[in-house]
Design a protein around this motif. Structure first.
Motif, PDB file in Angstrom:
ATOM      1  N   ILE A  41      93.630  44.547  83.715  1.00 52.26           N
ATOM      2  CA  ILE A  41      94.662  44.937  85.041  1.00 52.26           C
ATOM      3  C   ILE A  41      95.070  46.322  84.650  1.00 52.26           C
ATOM      4  O   ILE A  41      95.475  46.938  83.946  1.00 52.26           O
ATOM      5  CB  ILE A  41      95.686  44.157  85.037  1.00 52.26           C
ATOM      6  N   THR A  42      94.602  47.088  85.989  1.00 54.21           N
ATOM      7  CA  THR A  42      95.105  48.512  85.957  1.00 54.21           C
ATOM      8  C   THR A  42      96.188  49.013  86.962  1.00 54.21           C
ATOM      9  O   THR A  42      95.809  48.403  88.103  1.00 54.21           O
ATOM     10  CB  THR A  42      94.110  49.810  86.174  1.00 54.21           C
ATOM     11  N   LEU A  43      97.285  49.341  86.847  1.00 61.25           N
ATOM     12  CA  LEU A  43      98.519  49.369  87.844  1.00 61.25           C
ATOM     13  C   LEU A  43      98.525  50.792  88.064  1.00 61.25           C
ATOM     14  O   LEU A  43      98.890  51.824  87.213  1.00 61.25           O
ATOM     15  CB  LEU A  43      99.624  48.947  87.229  1.00 61.25           C
ATOM     16  N   ASP A  44      98.138  51.306  89.250  1.00 64.48           N
ATOM     17  CA  ASP A  44      97.911  52.535  89.626  1.00 64.48           C
ATOM     18  C   ASP A  44      99.498  53.208  89.589  1.00 64.48           C
ATOM     19  O   ASP A  44     100.252  52.853  90.330  1.00 64.48           O
ATOM     20  CB  ASP A  44      97.429  52.771  90.960  1.00 64.48           C
ATOM     21  N   THR A  45      99.566  54.551  89.159  1.00 68.48           N
ATOM     22  CA  THR A  45     100.919  55.370  89.448  1.00 68.48           C
ATOM     23  C   THR A  45     102.149  54.722  88.567  1.00 68.48           C
ATOM     24  O   THR A  45     103.028  55.043  89.489  1.00 68.48           O
ATOM     25  CB  THR A  45     101.028  55.524  90.931  1.00 68.48           C
ATOM     26  N   LEU A  46     101.864  54.182  87.780  1.00 64.63           N
ATOM     27  CA  LEU A  46     103.150  53.116  87.186  1.00 64.63           C
ATOM     28  C   LEU A  46     103.563  54.041  85.882  1.00 64.63           C
ATOM     29  O   LEU A  46     102.787  54.090  84.823  1.00 64.63           O
ATOM     30  CB  LEU A  46     102.737  51.835  86.543  1.00 64.63           C
ATOM     31  N   ARG A  47     104.856  54.646  85.788  1.00 67.02           N
ATOM     32  CA  ARG A  47     105.238  55.088  84.777  1.00 67.02           C
ATOM     33  C   ARG A  47     105.639  53.983  83.778  1.00 67.02           C
ATOM     34  O   ARG A  47     106.108  53.005  83.969  1.00 67.02           O
ATOM     35  CB  ARG A  47     106.595  55.793  85.160  1.00 67.02           C
ATOM     36  N   ALA A  48     105.510  54.261  82.283  1.00 69.15           N
ATOM     37  CA  ALA A  48     105.731  53.415  81.461  1.00 69.15           C
ATOM     38  C   ALA A  48     107.528  53.160  81.217  1.00 69.15           C
ATOM     39  O   ALA A  48     108.032  52.034  81.332  1.00 69.15           O
ATOM     40  CB  ALA A  48     105.440  53.912  79.898  1.00 69.15           C
ATOM     41  N   ASP A  49     108.328  54.119  81.745  1.00 69.15           N
ATOM     42  CA  ASP A  49     109.834  53.872  81.426  1.00 69.15           C
ATOM     43  C   ASP A  49     110.253  53.212  82.885  1.00 69.15           C
ATOM     44  O   ASP A  49     111.491  53.359  82.831  1.00 69.15           O
ATOM     45  CB  ASP A  49     110.312  55.340  81.218  1.00 69.15           C
ATOM     46  N   ARG A  50     109.315  52.551  83.669  1.00 68.09           N
ATOM     47  CA  ARG A  50     110.135  51.913  84.900  1.00 68.09           C
ATOM     48  C   ARG A  50     109.818  50.324  84.566  1.00 68.09           C
ATOM     49  O   ARG A  50     110.051  49.565  85.332  1.00 68.09           O
ATOM     50  CB  ARG A  50     109.362  52.155  86.030  1.00 68.09           C
ATOM     51  N   LEU A  51     109.484  50.054  83.434  1.00 72.75           N
ATOM     52  CA  LEU A  51     109.349  48.522  83.116  1.00 72.75           C
ATOM     53  C   LEU A  51     110.311  47.872  82.244  1.00 72.75           C
ATOM     54  O   LEU A  51     110.944  48.745  81.341  1.00 72.75           O
ATOM     55  CB  LEU A  51     107.965  48.265  82.476  1.00 72.75           C
ATOM     56  N   GLY A  52     110.853  46.641  82.264  1.00 69.93           N
ATOM     57  CA  GLY A  52     111.829  46.255  81.509  1.00 69.93           C
ATOM     58  C   GLY A  52     111.451  46.196  79.907  1.00 69.93           C
ATOM     59  O   GLY A  52     112.413  46.548  79.157  1.00 69.93           O
ATOM     60  N   SER A  53     110.113  46.032  79.735  1.00 70.21           N
ATOM     61  CA  SER A  53     109.750  45.994  78.490  1.00 70.21           C
ATOM     62  C   SER A  53     109.986  47.303  77.780  1.00 70.21           C
ATOM     63  O   SER A  53     109.844  47.500  76.679  1.00 70.21           O
ATOM     64  CB  SER A  53     108.577  45.293  78.231  1.00 70.21           C
ATOM     65  N   TYR A  54     110.038  48.234  78.453  1.00 72.18           N
ATOM     66  CA  TYR A  54     109.970  49.747  78.043  1.00 72.18           C
ATOM     67  C   TYR A  54     111.409  50.458  78.120  1.00 72.18           C
ATOM     68  O   TYR A  54     111.479  51.670  77.935  1.00 72.18           O
ATOM     69  CB  TYR A  54     109.036  50.545  78.712  1.00 72.18           C
ATOM     70  N   GLY A  55     112.464  49.285  78.367  1.00 72.50           N
ATOM     71  CA  GLY A  55     113.948  49.878  78.502  1.00 72.50           C
ATOM     72  C   GLY A  55     114.412  50.069  79.688  1.00 72.50           C
ATOM     73  O   GLY A  55     115.512  50.685  79.512  1.00 72.50           O
ATOM     74  N   TYR A  56     113.952  49.751  80.837  1.00 71.28           N
ATOM     75  CA  TYR A  56     114.500  50.097  82.147  1.00 71.28           C
ATOM     76  C   TYR A  56     115.282  49.025  82.699  1.00 71.28           C
ATOM     77  O   TYR A  56     114.589  47.796  82.969  1.00 71.28           O
ATOM     78  CB  TYR A  56     113.220  50.261  83.036  1.00 71.28           C
ATOM     79  N   ASP A  57     116.438  48.882  82.544  1.00 69.98           N
ATOM     80  CA  ASP A  57     117.372  48.046  82.838  1.00 69.98           C
ATOM     81  C   ASP A  57     117.186  47.767  84.453  1.00 69.98           C
ATOM     82  O   ASP A  57     117.611  46.394  84.600  1.00 69.98           O
ATOM     83  CB  ASP A  57     118.838  48.486  82.812  1.00 69.98           C
ATOM     84  N   ALA A  58     116.790  48.381  85.435  1.00 69.88           N
ATOM     85  CA  ALA A  58     116.674  48.072  86.641  1.00 69.88           C
ATOM     86  C   ALA A  58     115.448  47.236  87.288  1.00 69.88           C
ATOM     87  O   ALA A  58     115.309  46.873  88.156  1.00 69.88           O
ATOM     88  CB  ALA A  58     116.876  49.456  87.707  1.00 69.88           C
ATOM     89  N   ALA A  59     114.381  47.335  86.169  1.00 71.80           N
ATOM     90  CA  ALA A  59     113.305  46.673  86.360  1.00 71.80           C
ATOM     91  C   ALA A  59     113.327  45.300  86.492  1.00 71.80           C
ATOM     92  O   ALA A  59     114.200  44.638  86.041  1.00 71.80           O
ATOM     93  CB  ALA A  59     112.452  46.856  85.363  1.00 71.80           C
ATOM     94  N   GLN A  60     112.599  44.824  87.732  1.00 72.89           N
ATOM     95  CA  GLN A  60     112.393  43.228  87.967  1.00 72.89           C
ATOM     96  C   GLN A  60     110.935  43.018  87.818  1.00 72.89           C
ATOM     97  O   GLN A  60     110.014  42.749  88.495  1.00 72.89           O
ATOM     98  CB  GLN A  60     112.724  42.953  89.424  1.00 72.89           C
ATOM     99  N   THR A  61     110.441  43.140  86.361  1.00 71.31           N
ATOM    100  CA  THR A  61     109.266  42.945  85.834  1.00 71.31           C
ATOM    101  C   THR A  61     108.840  41.635  84.930  1.00 71.31           C
ATOM    102  O   THR A  61     108.344  42.005  83.920  1.00 71.31           O
ATOM    103  CB  THR A  61     108.755  44.291  85.493  1.00 71.31           C
ATOM    104  N   PRO A  62     109.181  40.676  85.317  1.00 68.21           N
ATOM    105  CA  PRO A  62     109.225  39.605  84.177  1.00 68.21           C
ATOM    106  C   PRO A  62     108.011  38.981  83.809  1.00 68.21           C
ATOM    107  O   PRO A  62     107.882  38.873  82.572  1.00 68.21           O
ATOM    108  CB  PRO A  62     109.893  38.237  85.147  1.00 68.21           C
ATOM    109  N   HIS A  63     106.828  39.176  84.465  1.00 70.63           N
ATOM    110  CA  HIS A  63     105.633  38.818  84.156  1.00 70.63           C
ATOM    111  C   HIS A  63     105.081  40.008  83.041  1.00 70.63           C
ATOM    112  O   HIS A  63     104.270  39.593  82.118  1.00 70.63           O
ATOM    113  CB  HIS A  63     104.464  38.545  85.248  1.00 70.63           C
ATOM    114  N   LEU A  64     105.065  41.097  83.452  1.00 65.58           N
ATOM    115  CA  LEU A  64     104.648  42.015  82.507  1.00 65.58           C
ATOM    116  C   LEU A  64     105.462  42.127  81.363  1.00 65.58           C
ATOM    117  O   LEU A  64     105.033  42.213  80.351  1.00 65.58           O
ATOM    118  CB  LEU A  64     104.637  43.531  83.176  1.00 65.58           C
ATOM    119  N   ASP A  65     106.636  41.787  81.384  1.00 67.99           N
ATOM    120  CA  ASP A  65     107.491  42.058  80.155  1.00 67.99           C
ATOM    121  C   ASP A  65     107.101  40.723  79.302  1.00 67.99           C
ATOM    122  O   ASP A  65     107.375  40.855  78.114  1.00 67.99           O
ATOM    123  CB  ASP A  65     109.229  41.809  80.601  1.00 67.99           C
ATOM    124  N   ALA A  66     107.016  39.550  79.954  1.00 69.33           N
ATOM    125  CA  ALA A  66     106.638  38.424  78.907  1.00 69.33           C
ATOM    126  C   ALA A  66     105.327  38.755  78.457  1.00 69.33           C
ATOM    127  O   ALA A  66     104.969  38.346  77.349  1.00 69.33           O
ATOM    128  CB  ALA A  66     106.645  37.306  79.933  1.00 69.33           C
TER     129      ALA A  66
END
Length: 771
Positions: A41-66
């Motif tokens: 799966i390639t996600l275009d234009t996605l910064r690493a620091d905008r995912l919850g698993s990379y420490g971004y508190d405002a993220a709503q990315t439960p599937h990627l974080d899991a």
């Protein structure tokens, strides 16, 4: 010795890089049926620091974080370039752009000599499917090599000729729908014995940020919030893919890889989107790998997008191609060190603006950006890359620049073949028309000694943003402001190729064709192979009726890029306007052989055959087009023309009705339908003539036919008004007399005989002139 190991051995930056990559022992040979599946799966234009698993508190990315929680999450992954096609080319080949040669979106192709991940897995028994969210990864660019099934199928007629490549996209939901269909079919009995590679590309985080509900309203109504909403929406689509495999009992035997191609600057260093700079906001990407036998761990070492291919092939028990420049990352999961060197580049400032390219190298801590004024950053202390240490730590910068130069020498592939030389006579004609300038190809020639010092992109970001502002003004219809902004930018830096092209585009949009031609010629004087300038100059000549001049430019553009479908289509259209139908046919057939925009070229070929009176061939090609795209605009209309020419009027009426039902802009079909019905069903004809001018109010001939239909039913006032509208809108010269005859008839009926005589005399004069 594999190329990757050889490169890594010679790249030593002081004491930081004392080791080399460890090759993984080849997995034991096994049948294809025993190997895991691969979901990439390639996600275009996605910064690493905008995912919850990379420490971004405002993220709503439960599937990627899991997914990150149950597998390997790479904290310091870097892409090769902040552009979609080059980055994916590196992902799919395990090589740097300097090797595979793709250094921009559009105009570059991944060559057939490159060995892709899909080709390697297909050759070992995998079924391969690719599902793409944007035209920039269309199969024409070579990225589809090795896929048994590839869902691109973009209907370019929906986007118009002026749409940029990045604007041609589809929602992630549509991409995942197709991927799920393929996975369900692939998993049925009798097929499931073979493992699969399923690549899903989701483009939603790319501009424009326009997430669906409920995601849009879950974030602030700001640029940053809109970006986060797109990421949350994308996460939901990732969840659908994983849930599909889990429900089918196949997730446990599937290696899942999620990566971005590049990030998004979001205003950092004054860049709003991406492509220009190579700071971490644009080149640091998320990377996570989960699946059977893969431990859960966070890897802090520096890794690269080129490492994905050898890593997954190792996990699948497949030997990687010998030319791969990446390294298998699984030793990192065992606590080993690889000390990999990451390299990123951007040629976007060079190719589009004439400024310097950017090259970078980073180990785990320091990052050097080679530019006219080089930059050095301590990423541990300064992750935002705000404190340039190049002058204060010059020895460190020198060591890294030396290593970068050595790396660039090691990773380079064979130079690409340039265009064939032009004979002197042709060159003279092209130069006279402005298609050849004095500087040949100064923007694209990497080692041009005549180029002189190039502008530093960090000094030019204000001008770059001004050009973006001008484009936005043009999009809202404010052409005068757009032109003023561009002229101001050119006053500051007259060598900006893209600015001259934009100026030409704005003048052409305003129908100032002479000014457009001058602007495009100025661009080509700076870069005679600039594809957009070549194409645009040719179209400006075409718009002004100078077909021979247009043909010369389009022929030149076709020689530079023989796979450019837009060029082939426009050249065929020029040939048809010149009544050179055999030449047009040859070009259109060549496009079909190249598998370019099949429905669009089949439609154009059908139109060509209508002009050649080859009606059976026309019908066959038009039906082929409709078989591939049932809603293809003007296809039914052209079938109606075929039936009319044969005298099959009932079939023609049905075809025109089908066109009107599927195409809101079908004024020509409505007009022809009215003409066919005007004798037997005058009231129906009147309805269709009304619809014709409703769709296209500037169609003067349509207004005159409407006037005649109104006259026939006794509506003298309506007929008079429609006649005057039609005559004001420059109708076909052979039809213009009709408007005056209608007015003469109306005046006679009203007893205004002098006015009637005047209108009749005008009609007869026009009638004689049109013969």
């Amino acid at each position: 010795m594999r190329l990757a190991a050889r490169i890594l051995t010679v790249l030593v930056i002081g004491s930081l890089l004392t080791g080399c990559a460890t090759d993984r022992e080849p997995a034991p040979a096994s049948s294809a049926g025993d190997r895991p599946n691969l979901l990439l799966i390639t996600l275009d234009t996605l910064r690493a620091d905008r995912l919850g698993s990379y420490g971004y508190d405002a993220a709503q990315t439960p599937h990627l974080d899991a997914l990150a929680e149950r597998g390997l999450r790479f904290e310091r992954a870097t892409t090769v370039m902040p552009l979609t096609l080059p980055a994916h080319s590196s992902l799919m080949t395990g090589t740097f752009p300097a090797y595979h040669g793709v250094r921009d979106n559009g105009g570059f192709y991944l060559g057939e000599e490159q060995q892709t991940l899909a080709e390697t897995l297909r050759d070992t028994g995998y079924r391969t499917g690719g599902f793409i969210g944007a035209f920039v990864l269309d199969s024409r660019w070579g990225i589809a090599q090795g896929f048994d099934h590839y869902f691109d199928d973009f209907d370019l007629t929906e986007f118009g000729d002026t749409a940029g490549m990045d604007a041609i996209q589809r929602p992630g939901e549509v991409v995942v729908d197709r991927a799920v269909e393929w996975l369900d079919a692939e998993g049925q009995a009798g097929v499931r014995r073979s493992p699969f590679l399923c690549w899903v590309h989701l483009y939603d985080p790319h501009t424009p940020y326009d997430a669906p509900e409920p995601f849009r309203s879950s974030f602030p109504a700001t640029r940053s919030g809109a970006y986060d909403a797109e990421i949350a929406s994308t996460d939901a689509q990732v969840g659908r893919l994983l849930d599909t495999l889990e429900a089918a009992g196949r997730l446990d035997n599937t290696v899942v890889v999620v990566a971005s191609d590049h990030g998004e600057m979001l205003g950092e260093h004054s860049e709003i989107t991406h492509g220009f700079f190579i700071y971490d906001g644009a080149v640091r990407i998320p990377l996570m790998i989960a699946g059977p036998g893969i431990p859960a761990a966070v890897i802090d070492e520096s890794v690269r997008i080129i490492d994905v291919l050898p890593t997954v092939l190792g996990l699948l028990g497949v030997e990687p191609p010998t030319v791969v420049q990446g390294a298998d990352l699984m030793p990192l999961a065992r606590g080993e060190r690889l000390r990999l060197v990451a390299h990123s580049e951007s040629w976007f400032p060079r190719y589009h603006y004439g400024w310097s390219e950017l090259q970078s190298i980073q180990d785990g801590r320091y990052k050097l950006i080679k530019a006219p004024r080089r930059e050095l950053y301590d990423l541990e202390r300064d992750p935002g890359e705000l404190d340039n240490l190049a002058d204060r730590q010059s020895e460190q910068a020198d060591r890294m620049e030396t290593a970068l130069d050595r790396l660039l020498g090691e990773i380079a592939g064979a130079p690409s073949a340039g265009p064939q030389p032009i004979d002197p006579e042709t060159a003279e004609r092209l130069r006279a028309l402005g298609y050849l300038g004095s500087s040949a190809n100064a923007q694209r020639d990497e080692d041009d000694p005549e180029a002189g010092p190039r502008g530093d992109p960090k000094d030019k970001i204000g001008l770059y943003n001004s050009l973006k502002e001008a484009t936005a003004a043009s999009a809202t219809g404010d052409l005068e402001s757009a032109i003023a902004i561009i002229e101001g930018a050119l006053a500051e830096d007259s060598g900006i190729v893209e600015a001259h092209v934009l100026l030409g585009n704005f003048h052409r949009k305003a129908e100032r064709f002479d000014a457009a031609v001058a602007a495009y010629r100025a661009a080509l004087d700076l870069d005679s192979e600039h594809p957009e300038a070549l194409m645009s100059l040719a179209l400006a000549y075409k718009d002004s009726g100078r077909l021979a001049e247009a043909e010369a430019g389009l022929t030149r553009a076709a020689a530079l890029d023989e796979r450019n479908g837009k060029v082939i289509w426009q050249l065929a259209d020029v040939h048809m306007r010149q009544s050179r139908y055999s030449d047009a046919e040859a070009g259109l057939l060549s496009a079909l052989d190249l598998d370019l925009d099949q429905p669009r070229f089949l439609l154009k070929l059908g139109e060509c055959y209508i002009e050649m009176e080859r009606l059976d061939d026309a019908e066959r090609r038009l039906r082929e087009a409709l078989g591939q795209n049932a809603g293809l605009a003007t296809a039914h209309f052209n079938l109606g023309l075929v039936y009319e020419k044969r005298g099959q009027l009932d079939q023609a009426i049905d075809a025109y009705r089908s066109e009107i039902a599927s195409n809101d802009e079908a004024y020509r079909a409505s007009f022809n339908l009215g003409k066919l019905l005007r004798t037997a069903q005058p009231r129906q004809a009147l309805t269709w003539f009304r619809k014709t001018v409703e769709i296209q109010p500037q169609f003067g001939t349509g207004h005159l036919y409407l006037a005649k239909a109104l006259l026939d039913v006794g509506d003298l006032d309506g007929a008079a008004a429609a006649s005057r509208l039609g005559l004001d809108r420059q109708p076909d010269p052979t039809i213009a007399p009709l408007g005056h005859f209608i007015l003469a008839d109306i005046y006679n009926r009203r007893g205004q005989f002098d006015e009637a005589a005047l209108q009749e005399a005008t009609a007869r004069r026009l009638q004689a002139a049109s013969r």
